[in-house]
Scaffold this motif. Structure first.
Motif, short mmCIF file in Angstrom:
data_model
loop_
_atom_site.label_atom_id
_atom_site.label_comp_id
_atom_site.label_asym_id
_atom_site.label_seq_id
_atom_site.Cartn_x
_atom_site.Cartn_y
_atom_site.Cartn_z
N LYS A 1 13.47 1.25 1.44
CA LYS A 1 13.31 -0.19 1.70
C LYS A 1 11.93 -0.68 1.26
O LYS A 1 11.81 -1.76 0.65
CB LYS A 1 13.53 -0.47 3.19
N VAL A 2 10.90 0.09 1.57
CA VAL A 2 9.54 -0.34 1.24
C VAL A 2 9.31 -0.27 -0.28
O VAL A 2 8.57 -1.09 -0.84
CB VAL A 2 8.49 0.47 2.02
N ALA A 3 9.94 0.68 -0.95
CA ALA A 3 9.85 0.73 -2.41
C ALA A 3 10.42 -0.56 -3.01
O ALA A 3 9.84 -1.13 -3.96
CB ALA A 3 10.61 1.94 -2.95
N ILE A 4 11.52 -1.02 -2.45
CA ILE A 4 12.13 -2.28 -2.91
C ILE A 4 11.24 -3.46 -2.55
O ILE A 4 11.04 -4.38 -3.36
CB ILE A 4 13.54 -2.42 -2.31
N PRO B 1 2.06 0.65 2.93
CA PRO B 1 1.75 -0.58 3.69
C PRO B 1 1.92 -0.37 5.19
O PRO B 1 2.91 0.21 5.64
CB PRO B 1 2.78 -1.59 3.16
N SER B 2 0.98 -0.84 5.96
CA SER B 2 1.09 -0.79 7.42
C SER B 2 2.11 -1.84 7.87
O SER B 2 2.47 -2.74 7.10
CB SER B 2 -0.26 -1.08 8.06
N PRO B 3 2.58 -1.76 9.11
CA PRO B 3 3.54 -2.77 9.60
C PRO B 3 3.02 -4.19 9.44
O PRO B 3 3.77 -5.09 9.04
CB PRO B 3 3.72 -2.39 11.07
N GLU C 1 2.17 3.26 -2.00
CA GLU C 1 0.96 2.50 -2.33
C GLU C 1 0.70 1.44 -1.26
O GLU C 1 1.61 0.73 -0.84
CB GLU C 1 1.10 1.84 -3.70
N THR C 2 -0.54 1.31 -0.86
CA THR C 2 -0.91 0.33 0.16
C THR C 2 -0.89 -1.08 -0.43
O THR C 2 -0.93 -1.27 -1.66
CB THR C 2 -2.33 0.60 0.68
N LYS C 3 -0.86 -2.06 0.45
CA LYS C 3 -0.90 -3.45 0.00
C LYS C 3 -2.18 -3.72 -0.79
O LYS C 3 -2.19 -4.45 -1.79
CB LYS C 3 -0.80 -4.41 1.17
N GLY C 4 -3.29 -3.11 -0.35
CA GLY C 4 -4.56 -3.30 -1.05
C GLY C 4 -4.48 -2.86 -2.50
O GLY C 4 -5.02 -3.53 -3.39
N GLU C 5 -3.83 -1.75 -2.75
CA GLU C 5 -3.71 -1.26 -4.13
C GLU C 5 -2.74 -2.13 -4.93
O GLU C 5 -2.97 -2.40 -6.12
CB GLU C 5 -3.26 0.21 -4.13
N LEU C 6 -1.67 -2.58 -4.29
CA LEU C 6 -0.74 -3.49 -4.97
C LEU C 6 -1.46 -4.78 -5.36
O LEU C 6 -1.28 -5.31 -6.46
CB LEU C 6 0.45 -3.81 -4.08
N ASP C 7 -2.28 -5.29 -4.45
CA ASP C 7 -3.02 -6.52 -4.73
C ASP C 7 -4.04 -6.31 -5.84
O ASP C 7 -4.26 -7.20 -6.68
CB ASP C 7 -3.72 -7.01 -3.46
N ARG C 8 -4.69 -5.15 -5.85
CA ARG C 8 -5.66 -4.87 -6.91
C ARG C 8 -4.96 -4.86 -8.27
O ARG C 8 -5.49 -5.38 -9.26
CB ARG C 8 -6.34 -3.51 -6.64
N PHE C 9 -3.76 -4.28 -8.31
CA PHE C 9 -3.00 -4.26 -9.56
C PHE C 9 -2.61 -5.68 -9.98
O PHE C 9 -2.73 -6.06 -11.16
CB PHE C 9 -1.75 -3.40 -9.39
N CYS C 10 -2.14 -6.46 -9.02
CA CYS C 10 -1.77 -7.85 -9.33
C CYS C 10 -2.98 -8.66 -9.81
O CYS C 10 -2.88 -9.47 -10.75
CB CYS C 10 -1.13 -8.51 -8.11
#
Length: 949
Positions: free
Chosen positions: A769-772, A21-23, A849-858
């Protein structure tokens, strides 16, 4: 014009390359989670009492360009000599098509273990080829999909023989001609189990005294013997015969099966896999068909899918330790899949004729060397050999050894008056001339045709590698396309997120992988002289120091070459410490019921009695039950094994209390490092009460899983345990060796070192931190659709979360497997199924994993929930629906469609790519059929054509 300074760092690896994820994306994720900052989330997730006090500081992190320059300088400190040491490790030529298309291809090295067979058909076929290759070469009916190394495979064969032997003896015979590291690891495994080891001459073996025996073929000093008589004698008393065999030698030598052997083990390293200072290499095990259900490790079998088409899967006891736990006969839960794939393609590349030609050339070269030495007056042993000879040189041993080193050749010292010489595929005529020169012989390597030094009775007469796959057109175009076809059948990290709980499928960066192939790292023998491996020494010492700083431990052993081996080594270290204090009676190990199944399996292998500890309703360890069990154990308490954060994905508040109770009763605390990816830079296991931990470098520290291996599981210990870390016969001579090489699979340590150097202390901390954050983001986005089973005191999960899918079995007859298979249609690998809680999904998104991929999974998971809701409300048929029919193939799409939902619904659900959609090659695999009709070698080609029809 003036330039305005910016905080943007284009070469910052951690925040621009590794962390997904970017900032700005992180800001959006934090809002969804409901916190102001990342630090606030961490404060709500991790108990303040266990947070580490000082930040990690490794100096300025390196850019990718700086890292490669630095690694080059370190690599130059290693000297690449021609190795003639032998002793189980040999020079080999990796065909370029295999190096580039397998070893260096993320489609192969980022894949996960094939527990979801529908998306693993490519690597399963390559591993089936491997099993067929091993079965053919050894002359035995069944082979597994690889083990860790030759030495540990030999030890596994010993314990397998003990289980199967009809003899009541408790002693095991070991051929004195076995490689020293094999003997050492066998002795390590035997001692906690009370097995008596006797090392001796096979000719003098009294079979009636043993439940089994193991022989090296060829022997460590070059001898080749027919063990038919010894094995027959063992069979007469109900004992078993095991042969450690070099598979390349078996292309021209009588195979173990023809000698009557029950089990054969060995290493396929010289099938195109570089020495790499000890690994990783794929060991093999083969056995008689009647013994297959007792064989450790993984077994690839042939089954059918829901349409009756041929499909491959892992068979039988693929994860027996998770089912049988302390009753498991082995803790092996991994393999060396990537290296086994390389070895199988090496056999496909060369075919039986090519392999035999390589073996014959090696033997001819060895005969030429031996004849010249004999003509010069040296005594050469043995009379019959394959590729290794031992030369009597008397007091000249040191002089010749040093002169060979000046010729950039490493020989093996044998005793005080002999030198061992092993030749291999890479030996050139000029090398032989330099070798002779070291012995004072000055002649050309004229290409005469020497006599065989292999007796007729020991020459192989049977066929092998007869399956058509080993006879395919070997044009590189065809090889390249075959590799691509198999890769395209798989779903690896190069295609999509693999959100496996407790497995941390994070980015394996290309820059980290590159040094692995450099000759200064890949072509070093594990027993090379210390002055030739200064680069490796610097790398290993610095990596160990950094890992100690990360974990809070005082010493680190790099020898364990898997997580399970790390567990085993850690428990043996604890056991040795207790015995040194006169408390060898301590043998009870407390293990929570939620622990990894390898934990109790490792404990019983280490001679400990496992006592299970209950879980509280919130998933935490039941502290009262733990204290009660500790009190009952009393002076017999040896250790407890806990995972932190817990297997339930929570930072338990009571971890210090658990550690204190253990220490109060004299035990040691073993903290499983499987979930360290949530702790680096935030919590040090060595500071919260841990005495020993293994670290899964293939999880937290970026070594790729390779389709089920390689891995590395080094152990960190507090100072009082340091003297009891594993020894090795080729270094310090101390007992306790757990791997064939002193530093395990040393070549892949380059990956973790590069990862740490590029991330730096702050980057590693940010990754945790980002993994959490990513796990909490998924938990929040799926809130309302799925229940998160366990949360910490602050209502947060750690780096993974468990979704409770059990209610759907009652409401819609939808199982966790249905959801897992439906995710394949969405283009995702399923999360971990039914562990640690039956009927649930454990999700770990990782930091890369980028936010885009997390969102695709969700999106995919929410769409699946809507399909379940449609079944619950009667809007979709309970049996004939996209979940029950998943996964859908291209054949489904273009074939007759008689389903009560559209092709669009079935094949292109939300989350799936339209243009780049992943299509599984088979429908749902029938596991029961595969176990009832077990076929573990390549079926005849008709089966392929039948499947196509």
């Amino acid at each position: 014009m003036t330039f305005t300074p910016t905080d943007y760092k284009p070469y910052d690896f951690a925040n621009r390359r590794h962390i997904g994820p970017s900032p700005s994306e992180m800001e959006e994720m934090l809002k969804v989670v409901g916190v102001e900052s990342l630090d606030q989330l961490i404060d709500e997730t991790i108990p303040a009492a266990i947070r580490q006090k000082e930040p990690l500081d490794f100096g300025k992190p390196k850019s990718e360009r700086e890292l490669l320059w630095h690694m080059r300088q370190v690599a130059k400190k290693n000297q690449v000599f021609t190795s003639m040491i032998g002793q189980g490790f040999y020079g080999t030529v990796t065909p370029s098509v295999i190096q580039r298309n397998i070893l260096e291809n993320p489609a192969w090295y980022t894949a996960y273990t094939p527990y979801q067979p529908e998306i693993s058909q490519g690597r399963l076929e390559a591993l089936l080829n491997y099993q067929t290759m091993v079965a053919d070469l050894t002359g035995l009916e069944i082979a597994n999909a690889s083990l860790l190394d030759e030495a540990s495979a030999a030890a596994e064969a010993m314990t397998m023989a003990r289980r199967l032997s009809k003899s009541k003896a408790n002693a095991f015979f070991v051929d004195e001609n076995c490689h020293p590291q094999n003997i050492a690891v066998i002795e390590t495994h035997a001692e906690p189990l009370g097995i008596e080891i006797e090392v001796g001459d096979p000719e003098a073996m009294d079979a009636s005294r043993y439940f089994g025996a193991i022989f090296q073929y060829p022997g460590t000093y070059g001898h080749i013997r027919d063990f038919t008589a010894q094995i027959a004698a063992l069979h007469e008393v109900g004992a078993l015969g095991i042969v450690i065999a070099d598979p390349l030698a078996l292309t021209i030598l009588k195979e173990p099966g023809a000698m009557g052997a029950d089990i054969a083990v060995g290493s396929t390293q010289r099938f195109g896999v570089p020495m790499g200072y000890g690994g990783p290499h794929a060991a093999y095990m083969a056995c008689r068909d009647s013994m297959k259900r007792a064989m450790p490790g993984r077994l690839v079998g042939v089954s059918v899918d829901s349409h009756g088409h041929r499909a491959l899967r892992l068979a039988l006891q693929a994860r027996e330790q998770h089912i049988r736990r302390e009753k498991a006969t082995s803790n092996v839960c991994t393999a060396q899949a990537l290296l086994a794939v390389m070895a199988s393609f090496y056999a496909v590349f060369h075919g039986p004729e090519g392999l035999k030609a390589i073996a014959q050339r090696i033997h001819r070269k060895t005969v030429r060397v031996a004849r010249a030495l004999e003509q010069a007056g040296f005594t050469v042993e043995p009379e019959a050999f394959f590729d290794t000879i031992t030369v009597e040189v008397g007091p000249l041993q040191g002089v010749i050894f040093d002169e060979a080193a000046r010729q950039r050749i490493n020989l093996r010292k044998v005793g005080r008056t002999k030198l061992g010489i092993s030749l291999d595929e890479t030996t050139r005529p000029a090398t032989i001339e330099r070798l002779w020169s070291a012995f004072g012989i000055h002649r050309r390597d004229d290409d005469f045709t020497p006599e065989y030094r292999i007796p007729d009775a020991l020459q192989r007469t049977s066929e092998y590698l007869t399956h058509p796959v080993f006879h395919m057109n070997r044009a590189e175009t065809e090889m390249m396309r075959y590799m691509r076809r198999l890769a395209d059948r798989d779903l690896a990290l190069d295609r999509a997120m693999i959100p496996l709980g407790s497995c941390t499928m994070k980015l394996n960066a290309a820059t980290e992988m590159m040094p692995l192939s450099w000759p200064e790292f890949s072509q070093i023998h594990p027993f090379a002289p210390a002055d030739q491996v200064a680069g490796y020494t610097e790398l290993i010492e610095d990596l160990a120091e950094k890992l100690c700083q990360i974990t809070g431990y005082d010493a680190m052993s790099m020898q364990p070459n898997s997580g399970a081996t790390g567990e085993y080594a850690g428990l043996l270290t604890i056991r040795a410490w207790h015995r040194s204090r006169g408390e060898g009676h301590r043998n009870i190990c407390l293990i929570p019921v939620s622990a990894h199944g390898t934990n109790p399996a490792s404990a019983q292998m280490a001679g400990m009695k496992v006592v299970a500890v209950k879980s509280a309703p919130n998933g935490d360890i039941d502290v009262e039950d733990f204290r009660r069990k500790a009190e009952e154990a009393g002076d017999n308490l040896a250790a407890c094994m806990i995972t932190y954060p817990s297997t339930h994905g929570v930072f338990e508040e009571t971890v210090r209390e658990i550690c204190d109770i253990t220490h109060e009763f004299g035990g040691q605390v073993y903290i499983d490092g499987a979930n360290l990816n949530a702790m680096v830079g935030l919590v040090k296991p060595g500071e919260i009460g841990g005495d020993v931990s293994h670290l899964n470098l293939h999880k937290t520290f970026a070594i790729p899983h390779g389709g089920g291996g390689p891995g590395m599981g080094p152990i960190g210990v507090k100072a009082h345990l340091a003297p009891f870390l594993p020894g090795h016969p080729m270094t310090d001579g101390r007992p306790g060796a757990v791997a064939a090489a002193p530093f395990g699979s040393a070549s892949i340590l380059t990956i973790s070192w590069a990862y740490i150097l590029m991330m730096g202390g702050a980057g590693l901390t940010q990754a945790s931190k980002v993994a959490i954050l990513s796990a909490n983001y998924i938990a929040k986005r799926l809130e309302g659709a799925y229940d998160v089973l366990f949360k910490g005191k602050g209502g947060r999960v750690a780096h993974e979360c468990i979704l409770d899918t059990r209610p759907f079995a009652d409401s819609a007859h939808v199982t966790v497997e249905d959801i897992a298979k439906r995710l394949i249609d969405n283009g995702f690998h399923a999360p971990t199924m039914s562990w640690p809680v039956q009927g649930t999904l454990m999700i770990e998104p990782t930091e890369s994993e980028t936010k885009g991929e997390l969102d695709r999974f969700c999106t995919a998971m929410l769409a699946i929930r809507e399909e379940i809701r449609a079944i619950e409300e009667g809007r979709m048929d309970a049996e004939n629906n996209p979940l029950k029919n998943a996964p859908h193939t291209v054949e489904d799409l273009v074939g007759e469609w008689n389903r009560p939902y559209t092709r669009e619904q079935g094949c292109f659900p939300p989350g799936a790519f339209r243009i780049d959609k992943y299509w599984p090659p088979v429908n749902r695999v029938d596991n029961v059929y595969g176990d009832r009709h077990l076929v573990c070698t390549c079926p005849p080609m008709e089966a392929y054509s039948e499947a196509a029809e």
